[in-house]
Motif scaffolding. Sequence first.
Motif, PDB file in Angstrom:
ATOM      1  N   GLU A  49       0.877  -1.164   0.000  1.00 23.45           N
ATOM      2  CA  GLU A  49       0.000   0.000   0.000  1.00 23.45           C
ATOM      3  C   GLU A  49       0.923   1.224   0.000  1.00 23.45           C
ATOM      4  O   GLU A  49       2.130   1.093   0.162  1.00 23.45           O
ATOM      5  CB  GLU A  49      -0.910  -0.019   1.241  1.00 23.45           C
ATOM      6  CG  GLU A  49      -0.151  -0.184   2.549  1.00 23.45           C
ATOM      7  CD  GLU A  49      -1.051  -0.490   3.746  1.00 23.45           C
ATOM      8  OE1 GLU A  49      -2.281  -0.482   3.615  1.00 23.45           O
ATOM      9  OE2 GLU A  49      -0.483  -0.731   4.825  1.00 23.45           O
ATOM     10  N   GLU A  50       0.344   2.379  -0.190  1.00 20.44           N
ATOM     11  CA  GLU A  50       1.210   3.559  -0.272  1.00 20.44           C
ATOM     12  C   GLU A  50       1.771   3.956   1.088  1.00 20.44           C
ATOM     13  O   GLU A  50       2.932   4.337   1.208  1.00 20.44           O
ATOM     14  CB  GLU A  50       0.431   4.727  -0.897  1.00 20.44           C
ATOM     15  CG  GLU A  50       0.141   4.516  -2.374  1.00 20.44           C
ATOM     16  CD  GLU A  50      -0.688   5.649  -2.942  1.00 20.44           C
ATOM     17  OE1 GLU A  50      -0.154   6.432  -3.751  1.00 20.44           O
ATOM     18  OE2 GLU A  50      -1.892   5.756  -2.567  1.00 20.44           O
ATOM     19  N   TYR A  51       0.962   3.818   2.108  1.00 20.03           N
ATOM     20  CA  TYR A  51       1.402   4.161   3.471  1.00 20.03           C
ATOM     21  C   TYR A  51       1.033   3.009   4.394  1.00 20.03           C
ATOM     22  O   TYR A  51      -0.051   2.409   4.234  1.00 20.03           O
ATOM     23  CB  TYR A  51       0.713   5.444   3.959  1.00 20.03           C
ATOM     24  CG  TYR A  51       0.960   6.627   3.061  1.00 20.03           C
ATOM     25  CD1 TYR A  51       2.100   7.420   3.234  1.00 20.03           C
ATOM     26  CD2 TYR A  51       0.080   6.939   2.031  1.00 20.03           C
ATOM     27  CE1 TYR A  51       2.346   8.502   2.390  1.00 20.03           C
ATOM     28  CE2 TYR A  51       0.313   8.014   1.184  1.00 20.03           C
ATOM     29  CZ  TYR A  51       1.455   8.791   1.370  1.00 20.03           C
ATOM     30  OH  TYR A  51       1.704   9.843   0.547  1.00 20.03           O
ATOM     31  N   ILE A 103      11.710  -3.258 -13.067  1.00 26.31           N
ATOM     32  CA  ILE A 103      11.025  -2.296 -12.210  1.00 26.31           C
ATOM     33  C   ILE A 103       9.640  -1.967 -12.761  1.00 26.31           C
ATOM     34  O   ILE A 103       9.522  -1.309 -13.805  1.00 26.31           O
ATOM     35  CB  ILE A 103      11.866  -1.004 -12.051  1.00 26.31           C
ATOM     36  CG1 ILE A 103      13.246  -1.368 -11.470  1.00 26.31           C
ATOM     37  CG2 ILE A 103      11.141  -0.001 -11.147  1.00 26.31           C
ATOM     38  CD1 ILE A 103      14.194  -0.203 -11.332  1.00 26.31           C
ATOM     39  N   ALA A 104       8.606  -2.439 -12.083  1.00 22.73           N
ATOM     40  CA  ALA A 104       7.231  -2.080 -12.459  1.00 22.73           C
ATOM     41  C   ALA A 104       6.883  -0.772 -11.757  1.00 22.73           C
ATOM     42  O   ALA A 104       7.220  -0.585 -10.592  1.00 22.73           O
ATOM     43  CB  ALA A 104       6.277  -3.194 -12.042  1.00 22.73           C
ATOM     44  N   LYS A 105       6.198   0.131 -12.461  1.00 23.95           N
ATOM     45  CA  LYS A 105       5.949   1.463 -11.905  1.00 23.95           C
ATOM     46  C   LYS A 105       4.523   1.608 -11.391  1.00 23.95           C
ATOM     47  O   LYS A 105       3.569   1.327 -12.119  1.00 23.95           O
ATOM     48  CB  LYS A 105       6.240   2.534 -12.965  1.00 23.95           C
ATOM     49  CG  LYS A 105       7.699   2.511 -13.432  1.00 23.95           C
ATOM     50  CD  LYS A 105       8.311   3.902 -13.503  1.00 23.95           C
ATOM     51  CE  LYS A 105       9.815   3.812 -13.685  1.00 23.95           C
ATOM     52  NZ  LYS A 105      10.233   3.606 -15.083  1.00 23.95           N
ATOM     53  N   GLY A 106       4.384   2.058 -10.168  1.00 23.91           N
ATOM     54  CA  GLY A 106       3.075   2.322  -9.589  1.00 23.91           C
ATOM     55  C   GLY A 106       2.531   1.106  -8.863  1.00 23.91           C
ATOM     56  O   GLY A 106       2.676  -0.040  -9.309  1.00 23.91           O
ATOM     57  N   ILE A 107       1.888   1.343  -7.722  1.00 22.45           N
ATOM     58  CA  ILE A 107       1.402   0.216  -6.928  1.00 22.45           C
ATOM     59  C   ILE A 107       0.354  -0.597  -7.676  1.00 22.45           C
ATOM     60  O   ILE A 107       0.205  -1.793  -7.446  1.00 22.45           O
ATOM     61  CB  ILE A 107       0.870   0.706  -5.563  1.00 22.45           C
ATOM     62  CG1 ILE A 107       0.607  -0.503  -4.658  1.00 22.45           C
ATOM     63  CG2 ILE A 107      -0.382   1.579  -5.718  1.00 22.45           C
ATOM     64  CD1 ILE A 107       0.566  -0.180  -3.209  1.00 22.45           C
TER      65      ILE A 107
END
Lengths: 346, 346
Positions: free
Chosen positions: B110-112, B316-320
């Motif tokens: 998750e982001e946070y 490297i995959a970008k974005g969650i």
Amino acid sequence: MAQIEEQLSNKQVLATDYITGNPKQTDMYLKTSTISLQLPLDSSEAVLVKNLVLSCDPYMRGTKRTDRNNLFYSFSPDSPIVGYGVCKVLDSKHPDFKKGDLVWGVTKWEEYSIIKTDSLIKIEHTDVPLSYYTGLLGMPGMTAYAGFYEVGVPKKGDYVFISSAFGAVGQLVGQLAKLMGCYVVGSAGSKYKVDILKNQFGFDEAFNYKEEQDLDATLKKYFPEGIDIYFDNVGGDMLEAALINMRRRGRIVVAGMISQYELDEPQGIKNLLNIVYKQIKVDAFTVYDYYHLYPKFLDTILPYVREGKITYVEDIAKGIESGPDALVAMFTGKSSGKQVVLVANE
Amino acid sequence: MAQIEEQLSNKQVLATDYITGNPKQTDMYLKTSTISLQLPLDSSEAVLVKNLVLSCDPYMRGTKRTDRNNLFYSFSPDSPIVGYGVCKVLDSKHPDFKKGDLVWGVTKWEEYSIIKTDSLIKIEHTDVPLSYYTGLLGMPGMTAYAGFYEVGVPKKGDYVFISSAFGAVGQLVGQLAKLMGCYVVGSAGSKYKVDILKNQFGFDEAFNYKEEQDLDATLKKYFPEGIDIYFDNVGGDMLEAALINMRRRGRIVVAGMISQYELDEPQGIKNLLNIVYKQIKVDAFTVYDYYHLYPKFLDTILPYVREGKITYVEDIAKGIESGPDALVAMFTGKSSGKQVVLVANE
């Protein structure tokens, strides 16, 4: 002027040929030769010995030629069987051994032998049966000691399982484990053996593997908490069942895989994934890496033997003529203890 | 008087349920929640972090319930996927971590996140890509280092074989082995990977196991003298072939058996008798036993990285939102390097 040499009659057990697999009576024959009672003048690294006790051990079998570089061969055409024994030195030009010394090491199946000294260890303690130096106090004993303490890294309370627990190695592993305060279960191939494991050696439990239908269920019954140390002498189905029942960070000490040697096709062993899930170590050590511990081993074991805290069951065949039957008995599970051949009293 | 808490939008990747076997896209779903920018008052052992990089690793799969006590679970119903990551501390009541610290350890997808501190290690060196702390400088790197040096006990000139050599662990094992002066061969599952092993990592040889008919013959071709160290990431047929080709006293370092996890029935592994004939050690170590070596590990690896003597290939995959696809790609062998998910720049 040539010295007159005394010649002795020398009964021998010879191999007919190289062998494949376990030896049979027909792979051996008896012969009577003669031998001089003095060493040849040029034999500085050899000694002349009288063989007192010969040892029957599971490694005394034929292997595929490709594997031969890793074992020494007991069977060569028309040569005496080679194996461990206890001997008395009759003549020596080696500074470490003198006439009258008792030694154990690699010798030949005959009454008198000229043997190399590189495997010989002098016997210092003669208040115990000399035959023990082929078993409890010899190579099998060292295998038990090194395998259990150095490879198994046991601690008090560990759950220990030993297959072929009545064998020359297993007998001692179980008693060492009990002395350390482990819970110990052994498997063997007859009611006689199981009874001795429980009643004489003090194993907590023992079972006859021939009467068990489902080895996984058997091990679950005896080890509801799982196994910390599996001392494996047999491999195959028992190893497969033990893998399921190992505890986390368990140790599998591999001393042999006697169930596998006679198979035409190698058996596939399932459940190896348990090694990963439980972080198991499997170590097929060789006792030859641990011989520097032999003095420490004797210091540990001899007091226990003298106090009766460690006992050892032998099956003693009398006379060198009984050698072939004794060796075959060991391989067919018919020996009622560590199998030795008593060739002569001191 | 209650403090006004700042609430942040928090994109998450949640598991639909516990899983069995390898994860599929349908085992995960995206959701956007909110999270407070301050820790609750009673959370003395936790920190609030911003997740920067998330790691896709082979252990992130479902296992049978009976095995669950040995692994930590990445998948729990309607909870964020659990895995390693690199994070920035936003709020902390723990004395060892303060706002602004960069850390790596177990976090959530998750982001946070509010996460426990017990697995967290502070990142001191930021002159290398932060994502390396999920791979080369993180748990996989430590696995390679501990497995190769501590378990494999290598010496110059050893013959080293690595399966899944392009994986997060294998990449480093091969380069460490080359730096030690070993002969190194790796197997991987595509021409792209094989080319990188040989041309970028300096492996002596590499092969695509999917193009080999007879793995025993393949290993004999690359190892005419046999294998001293087999660093096993796959198990199964490759392990079976390696057993035949091991040298005396060889070491099999088991980091995983990825070929076995998806099987309905365990595969029987033949050729285990070689363990006995050749006195082989098989050790399925756990990296968690070696984390005390982490500072030494960094002291060893960081100079090599800075000098360009060790390189590392990442996908490297970008974005969650790309997390589910990235995780599945790692499991299907489609990642073109150690698979990570870049959630945010610092």
